[in-house]
Design a protein around this motif. Structure first.
Motif, PDB file in Angstrom:
ATOM      1  N   TYR A 220      45.495  44.310-119.364  1.00 17.80           N
ATOM      2  CA  TYR A 220      46.690  44.855-118.728  1.00 17.80           C
ATOM      3  C   TYR A 220      47.693  45.463-119.711  1.00 17.80           C
ATOM      4  O   TYR A 220      48.721  45.982-119.286  1.00 17.80           O
ATOM      5  CB  TYR A 220      47.412  43.745-117.934  1.00 17.80           C
ATOM      6  N   GLN A 221      47.411  45.416-120.981  1.00 25.72           N
ATOM      7  CA  GLN A 221      48.407  45.822-121.974  1.00 25.72           C
ATOM      8  C   GLN A 221      48.855  47.261-121.788  1.00 25.72           C
ATOM      9  O   GLN A 221      50.045  47.567-121.864  1.00 25.72           O
ATOM     10  CB  GLN A 221      47.869  45.631-123.399  1.00 25.72           C
ATOM     11  N   SER A 222      47.914  48.164-121.522  1.00 21.64           N
ATOM     12  CA  SER A 222      48.289  49.574-121.343  1.00 21.64           C
ATOM     13  C   SER A 222      49.214  49.744-120.142  1.00 21.64           C
ATOM     14  O   SER A 222      50.135  50.569-120.168  1.00 21.64           O
ATOM     15  CB  SER A 222      47.045  50.449-121.194  1.00 21.64           C
ATOM     16  N   SER A 223      48.988  48.950-119.092  1.00 17.11           N
ATOM     17  CA  SER A 223      49.862  49.018-117.911  1.00 17.11           C
ATOM     18  C   SER A 223      51.253  48.489-118.233  1.00 17.11           C
ATOM     19  O   SER A 223      52.265  49.070-117.817  1.00 17.11           O
ATOM     20  CB  SER A 223      49.257  48.209-116.757  1.00 17.11           C
ATOM     21  N   PHE A 224      51.311  47.392-118.981  1.00 14.87           N
ATOM     22  CA  PHE A 224      52.612  46.864-119.396  1.00 14.87           C
ATOM     23  C   PHE A 224      53.370  47.889-120.237  1.00 14.87           C
ATOM     24  O   PHE A 224      54.572  48.113-120.025  1.00 14.87           O
ATOM     25  CB  PHE A 224      52.427  45.575-120.198  1.00 14.87           C
ATOM     26  N   GLU A 225      52.680  48.507-121.162  1.00 14.40           N
ATOM     27  CA  GLU A 225      53.337  49.460-122.057  1.00 14.40           C
ATOM     28  C   GLU A 225      53.836  50.689-121.292  1.00 14.40           C
ATOM     29  O   GLU A 225      54.951  51.164-121.517  1.00 14.40           O
ATOM     30  CB  GLU A 225      52.377  49.877-123.164  1.00 14.40           C
TER      31      GLU A 225
ATOM     32  N   ALA B 205      60.144  47.460-101.013  1.00 13.10           N
ATOM     33  CA  ALA B 205      61.360  48.107-101.515  1.00 13.10           C
ATOM     34  C   ALA B 205      61.114  48.823-102.839  1.00 13.10           C
ATOM     35  O   ALA B 205      61.746  49.843-103.132  1.00 13.10           O
ATOM     36  CB  ALA B 205      62.467  47.068-101.690  1.00 13.10           C
ATOM     37  N   MET B 206      60.172  48.311-103.625  1.00 10.23           N
ATOM     38  CA  MET B 206      59.877  48.907-104.926  1.00 10.23           C
ATOM     39  C   MET B 206      58.732  49.928-104.856  1.00 10.23           C
ATOM     40  O   MET B 206      58.279  50.441-105.885  1.00 10.23           O
ATOM     41  CB  MET B 206      59.507  47.811-105.942  1.00 10.23           C
ATOM     42  N   GLY B 207      58.254  50.209-103.667  1.00 11.11           N
ATOM     43  CA  GLY B 207      57.199  51.213-103.508  1.00 11.11           C
ATOM     44  C   GLY B 207      55.816  50.721-103.853  1.00 11.11           C
ATOM     45  O   GLY B 207      54.921  51.528-104.163  1.00 11.11           O
ATOM     46  N   VAL B 208      55.597  49.410-103.784  1.00 14.82           N
ATOM     47  CA  VAL B 208      54.286  48.834-104.102  1.00 14.82           C
ATOM     48  C   VAL B 208      53.504  48.645-102.805  1.00 14.82           C
ATOM     49  O   VAL B 208      53.924  47.889-101.927  1.00 14.82           O
ATOM     50  CB  VAL B 208      54.443  47.477-104.832  1.00 14.82           C
ATOM     51  N   SER B 209      52.365  49.315-102.704  1.00 17.23           N
ATOM     52  CA  SER B 209      51.549  49.211-101.490  1.00 17.23           C
ATOM     53  C   SER B 209      50.471  48.139-101.610  1.00 17.23           C
ATOM     54  O   SER B 209      49.984  47.623-100.608  1.00 17.23           O
ATOM     55  CB  SER B 209      50.882  50.561-101.195  1.00 17.23           C
ATOM     56  N   ASN B 210      50.112  47.792-102.849  1.00 16.49           N
ATOM     57  CA  ASN B 210      49.056  46.796-103.064  1.00 16.49           C
ATOM     58  C   ASN B 210      49.525  45.824-104.145  1.00 16.49           C
ATOM     59  O   ASN B 210      49.500  46.134-105.332  1.00 16.49           O
ATOM     60  CB  ASN B 210      47.750  47.473-103.485  1.00 16.49           C
ATOM     61  N   ARG B 211      49.941  44.629-103.737  1.00 17.34           N
ATOM     62  CA  ARG B 211      50.534  43.682-104.677  1.00 17.34           C
ATOM     63  C   ARG B 211      49.540  43.113-105.681  1.00 17.34           C
ATOM     64  O   ARG B 211      49.940  42.638-106.743  1.00 17.34           O
ATOM     65  CB  ARG B 211      51.199  42.523-103.918  1.00 17.34           C
ATOM     66  N   VAL B 212      48.260  43.150-105.374  1.00 17.61           N
ATOM     67  CA  VAL B 212      47.272  42.605-106.303  1.00 17.61           C
ATOM     68  C   VAL B 212      46.732  43.661-107.263  1.00 17.61           C
ATOM     69  O   VAL B 212      45.906  43.356-108.121  1.00 17.61           O
ATOM     70  CB  VAL B 212      46.106  41.912-105.562  1.00 17.61           C
ATOM     71  N   ASP B 213      47.198  44.905-107.120  1.00 18.09           N
ATOM     72  CA  ASP B 213      46.851  45.928-108.107  1.00 18.09           C
ATOM     73  C   ASP B 213      47.748  45.720-109.325  1.00 18.09           C
ATOM     74  O   ASP B 213      48.977  45.808-109.216  1.00 18.09           O
ATOM     75  CB  ASP B 213      47.075  47.318-107.516  1.00 18.09           C
ATOM     76  N   PRO B 214      47.167  45.426-110.490  1.00 17.13           N
ATOM     77  CA  PRO B 214      47.987  45.077-111.665  1.00 17.13           C
ATOM     78  C   PRO B 214      49.007  46.153-112.039  1.00 17.13           C
ATOM     79  O   PRO B 214      50.164  45.834-112.326  1.00 17.13           O
ATOM     80  CB  PRO B 214      46.946  44.879-112.779  1.00 17.13           C
ATOM     81  N   TYR B 215      48.590  47.411-112.029  1.00 14.69           N
ATOM     82  CA  TYR B 215      49.484  48.491-112.433  1.00 14.69           C
ATOM     83  C   TYR B 215      50.670  48.576-111.479  1.00 14.69           C
ATOM     84  O   TYR B 215      51.828  48.693-111.916  1.00 14.69           O
ATOM     85  CB  TYR B 215      48.738  49.816-112.468  1.00 14.69           C
ATOM     86  N   GLN B 216      50.410  48.499-110.178  1.00 13.72           N
ATOM     87  CA  GLN B 216      51.488  48.557-109.193  1.00 13.72           C
ATOM     88  C   GLN B 216      52.402  47.331-109.288  1.00 13.72           C
ATOM     89  O   GLN B 216      53.630  47.440-109.193  1.00 13.72           O
ATOM     90  CB  GLN B 216      50.916  48.654-107.775  1.00 13.72           C
ATOM     91  N   SER B 217      51.784  46.169-109.457  1.00 19.13           N
ATOM     92  CA  SER B 217      52.566  44.942-109.534  1.00 19.13           C
ATOM     93  C   SER B 217      53.507  44.965-110.744  1.00 19.13           C
ATOM     94  O   SER B 217      54.699  44.643-110.631  1.00 19.13           O
ATOM     95  CB  SER B 217      51.638  43.730-109.631  1.00 19.13           C
ATOM     96  N   ILE B 218      52.997  45.370-111.899  1.00 17.57           N
ATOM     97  CA  ILE B 218      53.825  45.446-113.111  1.00 17.57           C
ATOM     98  C   ILE B 218      54.934  46.479-112.914  1.00 17.57           C
ATOM     99  O   ILE B 218      56.088  46.247-113.290  1.00 17.57           O
ATOM    100  CB  ILE B 218      52.958  45.795-114.334  1.00 17.57           C
TER     101      ILE B 218
END
Length: 405
Positions: free
Chosen positions: A248-253, A299-312
């Motif tokens: 997940y590091q690239s998504s966090f960055e 509210a934050m525009g996240v459609s899939n909470r278990v998708d790591p990129y969207q969740s982060i």
């Protein structure tokens, strides 16, 4: 000697109390005990400001010369007192070694038990901070000795400081137990070149005032170092970062860049929320790596909470909104307010601020908010949760910054 230099702007709080005695009438200057000024190092800003500052120091020198006894007129090689230089340049230069009792860096700003105390002193003087990081205690103290810094923030031994003929003040002012009980080094100290320099004298008054001693103890409680001291917690934290973070590091960055955060801060939040498990689900229905509620995710525009990129991304966006909710809080404390609001909601934090203000306490001091949470957690479980939430994230982040990076 390799050295990394940070430039930090401290909050404007206390600027109205700035002691600009170099600009005061000569009567005030005649009553000072400053040494004779023989020269002023150039300050590289603008030609106009450089001329103005040189002129100010020349005026101080002329008046001080007239006020000295006759035998002193032959001593023309006196150094400018550190306090004079700090007030002239409006900058307090600190030599320090990163550590769990001194400072660590994140989000473009320095944090840590020792540094927060220095920041309070700089606010009191109405000056900025220039932090110079060194690899070890002796290097930092030698930088002070040579004039590369105005003071040093270290945990150096008394023997080493005596060897270099430096004066020092323990920040606990004799209450060492308040530090050791929280896993902090009992001898965190500020060192100076001269005991009689106003910079050292004012620091002693600042640290050892009865109210300030209490504030220092509150701050020590927040910077408690015992969370990751046991082997199980250390091993679990390290193993999770080694095994899970690369996924997940690239998504966090990327999401950190999108919302102007330190990416390692988001990692620390992710570990607190789910131990970096993208499929985590709590009994209350929050889900995903950043454990978003369904309403917050929408509210934050996240459609899939278990998708790591969207969740982060959802967590990063929400944290940025919390920062904006506390834009009146000094920037270096704002992150802790934002994290508390992330956990318990911004209105709950603002209610605590109002209660502190009613008690005559600084409602923009995180140490005061943290103390309120701790003292009232028995009557409100949310307070205990928020207190531990922010403390845990701070501890994880500090571990990443000082031990694993």
């Amino acid at each position: 000697m390799q050295r990394i230099t940070y430039r930090v702007k401290v909050s404007a709080q206390g600027a109205k109390r700035r002691i600009s005695y170099l600009l005061r009438p000569s009567k005030r200057i005649l009553n000072t005990r400053s040494n004779l000024v023989s020269s002023v190092p150039p300050v590289t800003r603008t030609t106009t400001s450089r001329f103005a500052k040189t002129k100010k120091m020349a005026q101080v020198s002329s008046i001080a010369l007239l006020s000295l006894p006759a035998e002193s007129l032959t001593t023309m090689d006196s150094k400018v007192p550190a306090y004079d230089q700090v007030m002239l340049e409006e900058t307090l230069t600190i030599a320090a070694v990163p550590g769990d009792s001194t400072y660590f860096a994140t989000d473009g700003f320095q944090h840590g038990f020792g540094f927060d105390l220095v920041r309070g002193y700089a606010d009191e003087l109405g000056v900025d901070i220039n932090l110079k990081a060194y690899a070890d205690e002796e290097a930092a103290l030698r930088a002070l000795k040579s004039g590369d810094a105005d003071m040093a923030l270290t945990t150096a031994s008394t023997q080493l400081k005596s060897k270099l003929n430096l004066s020092s003040i323990n920040v606990s002012c004799g209450y060492d137990a308040s530090l050791t009980d929280n896993g902090l080094h009992p001898k965190v100290s500020w060192s100076f070149n001269q005991t009689d320099d106003p910079l050292s004298q004012k620091a002693s008054y600042f640290l050892c005032d009865s109210i300030k001693i209490g504030d220092t103890q509150k701050l020590a409680a927040f910077y408690n170092q015992k969370l990751l001291k046991d082997a199980y917690s250390q091993d679990h934290f390290k193993k999770t970062l080694i095994e899970q973070l690369p996924n997940y590091q690239s998504s966090f960055e990327e999401q950190a860049r999108n919302y102007n955060h330190d990416w390692e801060l988001l990692v620390a939040m992710g570990y607190q929320e789910s131990h970096l498990d993208a499929n985590a689900v709590s009994p209350t229905g929050v889900r995903g790596l950043m454990m978003l509620t369904n309403s917050t995710a929408k509210a934050m525009g996240v459609s899939n909470r278990v998708d790591p990129y969207q969740s982060i991304g959802g967590g990063a966006r929400y944290l940025e909104e919390m920062k904006q909710s506390f834009s009146d809080v000094p920037k270096t404390d704002r992150i802790w307010f934002a994290l508390a609001a992330y956990n318990m909601g911004p209105n709950a934090v603002k209610r605590i601020q109002r209660k502190l203000s009613e008690q005559g306490l600084d409602d923009k001091s995180w140490a005061n908010v943290y103390t309120y949470l701790s003292e009232n957690r028995a009557s409100n479980s949310r307070y205990g949760q928020a207190m531990h939430y922010v403390s845990n994230i701070r501890s994880y982040l500090e571990t990443i910054k000082t031990r694993m990076v």
